[in-house]
Design a protein around this motif. Structure first.
Motif, PDB file in Angstrom:
ATOM      1  N   LEU A 120       8.913  10.848 -22.386  1.00 25.92           N
ATOM      2  CA  LEU A 120       9.901  11.567 -21.573  1.00 25.92           C
ATOM      3  C   LEU A 120      10.698  10.608 -20.695  1.00 25.92           C
ATOM      4  O   LEU A 120      11.913  10.757 -20.541  1.00 25.92           O
ATOM      5  CB  LEU A 120       9.208  12.628 -20.713  1.00 25.92           C
ATOM      6  N   VAL A 121      10.028   9.624 -20.126  1.00 20.87           N
ATOM      7  CA  VAL A 121      10.730   8.620 -19.317  1.00 20.87           C
ATOM      8  C   VAL A 121      11.700   7.827 -20.197  1.00 20.87           C
ATOM      9  O   VAL A 121      12.863   7.620 -19.836  1.00 20.87           O
ATOM     10  CB  VAL A 121       9.726   7.677 -18.612  1.00 20.87           C
ATOM     11  N   GLY A 122      11.243   7.402 -21.366  1.00 26.73           N
ATOM     12  CA  GLY A 122      12.105   6.674 -22.295  1.00 26.73           C
ATOM     13  C   GLY A 122      13.289   7.509 -22.732  1.00 26.73           C
ATOM     14  O   GLY A 122      14.417   7.020 -22.816  1.00 26.73           O
ATOM     15  N   ALA A 123      13.059   8.788 -23.001  1.00 18.88           N
ATOM     16  CA  ALA A 123      14.157   9.683 -23.383  1.00 18.88           C
ATOM     17  C   ALA A 123      15.146   9.845 -22.238  1.00 18.88           C
ATOM     18  O   ALA A 123      16.364   9.925 -22.459  1.00 18.88           O
ATOM     19  CB  ALA A 123      13.599  11.036 -23.803  1.00 18.88           C
ATOM     20  N   GLY A 124      14.648   9.866 -21.006  1.00 26.35           N
ATOM     21  CA  GLY A 124      15.543   9.933 -19.843  1.00 26.35           C
ATOM     22  C   GLY A 124      16.442   8.707 -19.753  1.00 26.35           C
ATOM     23  O   GLY A 124      17.630   8.816 -19.451  1.00 26.35           O
ATOM     24  N   PHE A 125      15.868   7.535 -20.024  1.00 26.89           N
ATOM     25  CA  PHE A 125      16.671   6.311 -20.035  1.00 26.89           C
ATOM     26  C   PHE A 125      17.732   6.359 -21.126  1.00 26.89           C
ATOM     27  O   PHE A 125      18.881   5.988 -20.909  1.00 26.89           O
ATOM     28  CB  PHE A 125      15.791   5.081 -20.240  1.00 26.89           C
ATOM     29  N   LEU A 126      17.345   6.817 -22.314  1.00 25.03           N
ATOM     30  CA  LEU A 126      18.309   6.910 -23.418  1.00 25.03           C
ATOM     31  C   LEU A 126      19.405   7.921 -23.109  1.00 25.03           C
ATOM     32  O   LEU A 126      20.577   7.691 -23.427  1.00 25.03           O
ATOM     33  CB  LEU A 126      17.598   7.265 -24.718  1.00 25.03           C
ATOM     34  N   LEU A 127      19.054   9.029 -22.482  1.00 27.31           N
ATOM     35  CA  LEU A 127      20.053  10.031 -22.102  1.00 27.31           C
ATOM     36  C   LEU A 127      21.031   9.450 -21.084  1.00 27.31           C
ATOM     37  O   LEU A 127      22.251   9.644 -21.201  1.00 27.31           O
ATOM     38  CB  LEU A 127      19.372  11.273 -21.536  1.00 27.31           C
ATOM     39  N   THR A 128      20.513   8.713 -20.106  1.00 26.87           N
ATOM     40  CA  THR A 128      21.383   8.077 -19.114  1.00 26.87           C
ATOM     41  C   THR A 128      22.339   7.098 -19.780  1.00 26.87           C
ATOM     42  O   THR A 128      23.527   7.072 -19.462  1.00 26.87           O
ATOM     43  CB  THR A 128      20.543   7.346 -18.052  1.00 26.87           C
ATOM     44  N   ALA A 129      21.840   6.305 -20.717  1.00 25.56           N
ATOM     45  CA  ALA A 129      22.703   5.356 -21.426  1.00 25.56           C
ATOM     46  C   ALA A 129      23.771   6.087 -22.229  1.00 25.56           C
ATOM     47  O   ALA A 129      24.946   5.702 -22.208  1.00 25.56           O
ATOM     48  CB  ALA A 129      21.864   4.468 -22.354  1.00 25.56           C
ATOM     49  N   TRP A 130      23.393   7.149 -22.920  1.00 28.68           N
ATOM     50  CA  TRP A 130      24.361   7.908 -23.718  1.00 28.68           C
ATOM     51  C   TRP A 130      25.436   8.523 -22.824  1.00 28.68           C
ATOM     52  O   TRP A 130      26.631   8.445 -23.139  1.00 28.68           O
ATOM     53  CB  TRP A 130      23.648   8.989 -24.527  1.00 28.68           C
ATOM     54  N   LEU A 131      25.034   9.119 -21.689  1.00 28.76           N
ATOM     55  CA  LEU A 131      26.004   9.702 -20.767  1.00 28.76           C
ATOM     56  C   LEU A 131      26.908   8.634 -20.174  1.00 28.76           C
ATOM     57  O   LEU A 131      28.104   8.866 -19.959  1.00 28.76           O
ATOM     58  CB  LEU A 131      25.290  10.483 -19.663  1.00 28.76           C
ATOM     59  N   SER A 132      26.359   7.456 -19.915  1.00 34.64           N
ATOM     60  CA  SER A 132      27.159   6.355 -19.363  1.00 34.64           C
ATOM     61  C   SER A 132      28.193   5.868 -20.376  1.00 34.64           C
ATOM     62  O   SER A 132      29.351   5.672 -20.038  1.00 34.64           O
ATOM     63  CB  SER A 132      26.261   5.197 -18.957  1.00 34.64           C
TER      64      SER A 132
END
Length: 143
Positions: A16-28
């Motif tokens: 879940l933490v890793g997915a949060g990082f990936l989501l932040t990168a995608w949104l950025s």
């Protein structure tokens, strides 16, 4: 709690933490999350590009740890895990973290999103970014 349950729980939390990082990168990268430009995370080794590729690499590292770490715990710890898994986990994690820190300080122009390259080309200041973000926020709330 059994080793399998512990492995699944730890793997799920880290995933879940890793997915949060990936989501932040995608949104950025997509331009939906730009306020990261103004934030400097405290007590970290991140540079000015921390919200882009470095977040994706950290997310990949997190997912890598979730899979391998969860499997190692589920197998009964490092002593019971198949040969080389602990080494693969360590090398994968260290490589993704080193790459994340490096790309947060130095990011090739081709790896930056178009909106960020445009800002750099125009020499935009923090005040202009703040004004743009406030304008965008107020336009959202007035809808």
């Amino acid at each position: 709690m059994s080793d399998l349950t512990t492995g699944v729980v730890v793997g799920a939390v880290v995933a879940l933490v890793g997915a949060g990082f990936l989501l932040t990168a995608w949104l950025s990268y997509s331009g939906r999350f730009r306020s990261w430009v103004l934030v400097r995370p405290p007590l970290t080794l991140t540079g000015r590009y921390w919200g882009l590729l470095s977040m994706a690499l950290a997310g990949i590292g997190g997912l890598f740890v979730a899979v391998f770490g969860g499997l190692i715990l589920a197998a009964g710890g490092t002593g019971s895990a198949p040969g080389g898994w602990s080494l693969a986990l360590t090398v994968g994690l260290v490589a993704s973290l080193v790459a994340a820190v490096w790309t947060s300080h130095r990011l090739l122009r081709a790896l930056k999103p178009a909106w960020y390259r445009d800002w750099e080309d125009r020499g935009i200041t923090e005040q202009e970014i703040t004004a743009w973000l406030q304008e965008r926020k107020s336009s959202r709330t007035s809808r």
